[in-house]
Design an enzyme around this catalytic site. Structure first.
Site, PDB file in Angstrom:
ATOM      1  N   ASP A  28      -1.355   0.156  -6.755  1.00 14.84           N
ATOM      2  CA  ASP A  28      -1.640  -0.840  -7.788  1.00 14.84           C
ATOM      3  C   ASP A  28      -0.375  -1.436  -8.401  1.00 14.84           C
ATOM      4  O   ASP A  28      -0.352  -1.792  -9.576  1.00 14.84           O
ATOM      5  CB  ASP A  28      -2.529  -0.248  -8.905  1.00 14.84           C
ATOM      6  CG  ASP A  28      -3.754   0.414  -8.327  1.00 14.84           C
ATOM      7  OD1 ASP A  28      -4.395  -0.202  -7.452  1.00 14.84           O
ATOM      8  OD2 ASP A  28      -4.073   1.545  -8.733  1.00 14.84           O
ATOM      9  N   LYS A  31       1.103  -5.441  -5.100  1.00 18.32           N
ATOM     10  CA  LYS A  31       1.613  -5.815  -3.771  1.00 18.32           C
ATOM     11  C   LYS A  31       0.957  -7.088  -3.245  1.00 18.32           C
ATOM     12  O   LYS A  31       1.606  -7.923  -2.623  1.00 18.32           O
ATOM     13  CB  LYS A  31       1.367  -4.682  -2.763  1.00 18.32           C
ATOM     14  CG  LYS A  31       2.117  -3.411  -3.079  1.00 18.32           C
ATOM     15  CD  LYS A  31       1.807  -2.312  -2.095  1.00 18.32           C
ATOM     16  CE  LYS A  31       0.431  -1.709  -2.251  1.00 18.32           C
ATOM     17  NZ  LYS A  31       0.160  -1.030  -3.505  1.00 18.32           N
ATOM     18  N   GLY A  55      -7.239  -2.385  -2.827  1.00 15.26           N
ATOM     19  CA  GLY A  55      -7.778  -3.572  -3.479  1.00 15.26           C
ATOM     20  C   GLY A  55      -6.612  -4.444  -3.882  1.00 15.26           C
ATOM     21  O   GLY A  55      -5.823  -4.067  -4.739  1.00 15.26           O
ATOM     22  N   HIS A  56      -6.458  -5.568  -3.219  1.00 18.63           N
ATOM     23  CA  HIS A  56      -5.334  -6.451  -3.515  1.00 18.63           C
ATOM     24  C   HIS A  56      -5.855  -7.697  -4.216  1.00 18.63           C
ATOM     25  O   HIS A  56      -6.614  -8.469  -3.650  1.00 18.63           O
ATOM     26  CB  HIS A  56      -4.587  -6.797  -2.222  1.00 18.63           C
ATOM     27  CG  HIS A  56      -3.869  -5.609  -1.651  1.00 18.63           C
ATOM     28  ND1 HIS A  56      -3.382  -5.561  -0.379  1.00 18.63           N
ATOM     29  CD2 HIS A  56      -3.554  -4.420  -2.211  1.00 18.63           C
ATOM     30  CE1 HIS A  56      -2.791  -4.384  -0.179  1.00 18.63           C
ATOM     31  NE2 HIS A  56      -2.891  -3.686  -1.279  1.00 18.63           N
ATOM     32  N   GLN A 239      -1.939   1.277  -1.158  1.00 17.46           N
ATOM     33  CA  GLN A 239      -1.655   2.449  -2.013  1.00 17.46           C
ATOM     34  C   GLN A 239      -0.146   2.515  -2.309  1.00 17.46           C
ATOM     35  O   GLN A 239       0.494   1.481  -2.299  1.00 17.46           O
ATOM     36  CB  GLN A 239      -2.169   3.757  -1.357  1.00 17.46           C
ATOM     37  CG  GLN A 239      -3.695   3.859  -1.279  1.00 17.46           C
ATOM     38  CD  GLN A 239      -4.278   3.221  -0.033  1.00 17.46           C
ATOM     39  OE1 GLN A 239      -3.768   3.376   1.046  1.00 17.46           O
ATOM     40  NE2 GLN A 239      -5.376   2.501  -0.186  1.00 17.46           N
TER      41      GLN A 239
HETATM   42  P1  IMP Z   1      -8.986   7.976  -1.167  1.00 21.02           P
HETATM   43  O1  IMP Z   1      -7.912   7.133  -0.586  1.00 21.02           O
HETATM   44  O2  IMP Z   1     -10.241   7.214  -1.482  1.00 21.02           O
HETATM   45  O3  IMP Z   1      -9.258   9.199  -0.343  1.00 21.02           O
HETATM   46  O4  IMP Z   1      -8.473   8.508  -2.587  1.00 21.02           O
HETATM   47  C1  IMP Z   1      -7.405   9.463  -2.698  1.00 21.02           C
HETATM   48  C2  IMP Z   1      -6.533   9.144  -3.914  1.00 21.02           C
HETATM   49  O5  IMP Z   1      -5.857   7.914  -3.691  1.00 21.02           O
HETATM   50  C3  IMP Z   1      -7.302   8.955  -5.221  1.00 21.02           C
HETATM   51  O6  IMP Z   1      -6.495   9.429  -6.283  1.00 21.02           O
HETATM   52  C4  IMP Z   1      -7.454   7.462  -5.346  1.00 21.02           C
HETATM   53  O7  IMP Z   1      -7.606   7.033  -6.671  1.00 21.02           O
HETATM   54  C5  IMP Z   1      -6.137   7.006  -4.758  1.00 21.02           C
HETATM   55  N1  IMP Z   1      -6.196   5.650  -4.197  1.00 21.02           N
HETATM   56  C6  IMP Z   1      -6.750   5.272  -3.021  1.00 21.02           C
HETATM   57  N2  IMP Z   1      -6.592   3.952  -2.835  1.00 21.02           N
HETATM   58  C7  IMP Z   1      -5.917   3.488  -3.897  1.00 21.02           C
HETATM   59  C8  IMP Z   1      -5.407   2.197  -4.253  1.00 21.02           C
HETATM   60  O8  IMP Z   1      -5.555   1.203  -3.545  1.00 21.02           O
HETATM   61  N3  IMP Z   1      -4.741   2.128  -5.442  1.00 21.02           N
HETATM   62  C9  IMP Z   1      -4.523   3.216  -6.228  1.00 21.02           C
HETATM   63  N4  IMP Z   1      -4.970   4.427  -5.923  1.00 21.02           N
HETATM   64  C10 IMP Z   1      -5.658   4.580  -4.764  1.00 21.02           C
END
Ligand code: IMP
Length: 444
Positions: A28, A31, A55-56, A239
């Protein structure tokens, strides 16, 4: 006649430039906006890891677009978009995103290429992710519930269905039956929740597969050809470094490698193909989901950052945890990513704060350290050691020249540069495409 070696050198000198954009915090960092801005200069944009957990958010001319799977270059008509083999793909989400963009007049078909090696996210992966999270209690990761972890597990276990399987109906049915039998066994007998109808899963895959098949391509070859023909390439990380499955705050991480090295593996190009790594860093820190976060704030400043920064997840809508800039974690991320230059985003969110803090060390078991703990489970015990800097009161929103920033804002940025040991090449001063200071363009 040129000798083969000379020809090779000539090809290399004509090759386009490849830039990797990665988040160097917990995701977040903003990017999407920067990728969209840089795509002005590229032939193709590539996603190389993660899935629709990303989510961009892009704001162009006041209009907001949130992308989860399709690379942020899609809003520029001449740019090719590639989903590389490192991405796990949920077909319903992909098609929904394509339909939404096309209904707004953005042409996707013909411009989007998907690696035939992409593993698919199945409905059972999503059920497994959710069942585990709800059974996890205090130890839950706080995932996005998109099935990302179980899908990557199946990839490593050589159980995945891939895009290429959509082209062979018998193989698709056989591999799906095997995966579904295992997934449903775990759902029913371990998690004690309802199984997923395997017949309905197959029918959906066959139906959606027909729409996706024309997008499948040899994406590594395509990118190599583009690069050799002189096109610039942009690799869009999702991420952030602290969520990397190897280098992040394990086990509170995502299940892919989010660091720059994976741009090679997740796209199929060799590491020699890359020229520059842009590390995106927010002027403060945020984190969604569980896990250590030493600089987290629970006071008025934390609320200021959350409210002014509109810190809510663009995928799940969850409020993000907010805190001061953590230079210890960011310095580690600079190391793991081999960052060439930084882009500091959301600087304007700090406008109006009297004093600012940068975490320059951790206090761990009575000692002050200036790097992240070797044993990552000690992360939770780290307390921040801060350095204070004066804030500024003038608005920085929309400023496009470094000299126009308040002196204390420049001082803050210089301090970030010093502590991280890399130059700040770009600064984002607002959500719109035009609100930036470009000190050195990554494609120059
Ligand atoms: P997962 O990727 O859904 O398995 O989540 C694992 C961890 O990564 C969790 O803490 C999510 O909140 C975090 N996470 C996954 N995708 C994002 C993102 O795009 N932005 C911020 N945190 C993310």
């Amino acid at each position: 006649m040129l000798r083969a070696a000379d020809q090779g050198l000539m090809t290399a000198s004509r090759a386009g430039r490849s830039v990797i954009v990665v988040g160097i915090q917990w995701g977040d960092e903003g990017k999407g906006k920067i990728v969209d801005l840089l795509t002005e200069r590229v032939g193709a944009v590539v996603r190389f890891q993660g899935g629709h957990n990303a989510g961009h958010t892009l704001i162009i001319g006041g209009e907001k677009t949130v992308l989860h799977l399709i690379p942020s270059g899609i809003l520029r008509p001449d740019v090719a978009c590639v989903i590389g083999n490192g991405v796990v793909l949920h077909l319903p989400s992909l098609l929904q995103e394509i339909d939404r963009l096309e209904s707004r007049g953005v042409q996707v078909t013909g411009r989007l290429r998907i690696s035939a090696a992409c593993p698919l996210i199945l409905p059972t992966h999503i059920e497994l992710d959710r069942a585990r999270e709800s059974a996890g209690g205090a130890r839950a990761i706080g995932t996005t519930g998109r099935g990302i972890g179980p899908a990557y597990e199946d990839k490593a276990a050589r159980r995945s269905l891939r895009i290429s399987d959509l082209f062979d109906p018998a193989r698709l049915a056989e591999r799906l039956a095997a995966a579904a039998a295992l997934h449903n066994f775990v759902l029913e007998h371990y998690h004690k929740v309802a199984p997923v109808d395997a017949g309905a899963m197959l029918e959906e895959l066959q139906r959606l597969g027909e729409r996706v098949k024309p997008l499948a391509a040899d994406t590594a070859l395509f990118l190599d050809e583009q690069r050799r023909a002189g096109a610039n390439l942009l690799f869009e990380g999702a991420q952030g470094a602290m969520l990397d499955v190897d280098h992040g705050t394990y086990p509170y991480v995502t299940s892919s490698n989010t660091t720059a090295g994976f741009a090679a593996t997740g796209s199929g190009l060799g590491i020699g193909a890359f020229d520059y790594v842009l590390g995106i860093v927010k002027a403060y820190s945020t984190r969604v989901g569980a896990g250590p976060f030493p600089t987290e704030l629970f006071d008025d400043t934390g609320r200021h950052l959350a409210e002014v920064g509109v810190e809510f997840g663009s995928t799940t809508g969850r409020p993000r945890r907010c805190g001061w800039f953590d230079a210890v974690a960011a310095r580690r991320a600079v190391l793991h990513n081999g960052v060439t230059g930084l882009c500091v985003t959301k600087l304007d969110v700090l406008d109006g704060l009297d004093r600012l803090k940068i975490c320059v060390g951790y206090r761990l078991r009575g000692q002050v350290v200036d790097s992240t703990p070797v044993f990552v489970d000690q992360y939770a015990d780290c307390e921040p050691v801060y350095e204070e800097l004066p804030g500024w009161h003038a608005s920085t929103v929309g400023i496009t020249a470094l000299e126009a920033l308040p002196a204390n804002a420049r001082r803050y940025l210089e301090r970030i540069e010093e502590v991280l040991g890399v130059p700040v090449d770009m600064i984002s001063t607002g959500a719109d495409r035009a609100q930036n200071i470009i000190v050195r363009h990554p494609f120059d």
